[in-house]
Design a protein around this motif. Structure first.
Motif, PDB file in Angstrom:
ATOM      1  N   MET A  30      47.045  91.438  11.116  1.00  0.00           N
ATOM      2  CA  MET A  30      48.383  91.558  10.251  1.00  0.00           C
ATOM      3  C   MET A  30      49.361  90.331  10.857  1.00  0.00           C
ATOM      4  O   MET A  30      50.073  91.355  12.051  1.00  0.00           O
ATOM      5  N   VAL A  31      49.648  89.524  10.415  1.00  0.00           N
ATOM      6  CA  VAL A  31      51.370  88.738  10.929  1.00  0.00           C
ATOM      7  C   VAL A  31      52.387  89.107  10.707  1.00  0.00           C
ATOM      8  O   VAL A  31      52.633  89.062   9.164  1.00  0.00           O
ATOM      9  N   ASN A  32      53.760  89.771  11.882  1.00  0.00           N
ATOM     10  CA  ASN A  32      54.999  89.605  11.285  1.00  0.00           C
ATOM     11  C   ASN A  32      55.275  88.763  11.736  1.00  0.00           C
ATOM     12  O   ASN A  32      55.213  87.847  12.383  1.00  0.00           O
ATOM     13  N   ALA A  33      56.877  89.499  11.428  1.00  0.00           N
ATOM     14  CA  ALA A  33      58.538  88.289  12.117  1.00  0.00           C
ATOM     15  C   ALA A  33      58.417  88.380  13.348  1.00  0.00           C
ATOM     16  O   ALA A  33      58.182  86.838  13.768  1.00  0.00           O
ATOM     17  N   LYS A  34      57.543  89.888  14.152  1.00  0.00           N
ATOM     18  CA  LYS A  34      58.185  89.336  15.444  1.00  0.00           C
ATOM     19  C   LYS A  34      57.269  88.197  15.616  1.00  0.00           C
ATOM     20  O   LYS A  34      57.320  87.778  16.713  1.00  0.00           O
ATOM     21  N   HIS A  35      55.712  88.319  15.511  1.00  0.00           N
ATOM     22  CA  HIS A  35      54.951  87.889  15.618  1.00  0.00           C
ATOM     23  C   HIS A  35      55.019  86.047  15.706  1.00  0.00           C
ATOM     24  O   HIS A  35      54.658  85.196  16.456  1.00  0.00           O
TER      25      HIS A  35
END
Length: 100
Positions: free
Chosen positions: A1-6
């Motif tokens: 899962m890609v979040n804003a931090k990544h």
């Protein structure tokens, strides 16, 4: 899962890569890269020289270390023999078979 931090980390990394590429295309960047290559070659030569000298160094260390140990700690040999049970590695005693 890609979040804003990544995603932010990826974008910043890509931007840094683009900036570095543009910098290395300048005359100053090319000079810095050439200097970096020269330093790397210098360290490589020093490392190769150290590798060539390593066996001689360790043999000297072994010899001088043994002499210093005998000189400053005359009971060290007996202590080590007592510690290891006076066994030598030349003719190790095989373990005995269990009695049934």
């Amino acid at each position: 899962m890609v979040n804003a931090k990544h995603l932010a980390t990826f974008v910043l990394g890509a931007a840094a890569g683009v900036a570095l590429h543009k910098y290395l295309q300048t005359e100053e960047g090319e000079k810095a890269l050439a200097d970096l290559k020269d330093k790397a070659n210098q360290f490589k030569g020093e490392a190769e020289g150290a590798i060539d000298k390593a066996p001689e160094y360790f043999e000297k260390l072994k010899t001088e270390g043994a002499e210093a140990l005998k000189q400053y700690f005359p009971g060290a040999e007996k202590f080590l023999q007592d510690l290891f049970g006076g066994k030598t590695t030349e003719n190790p005693t095989p373990p005995s078979e269990p009695q049934v």
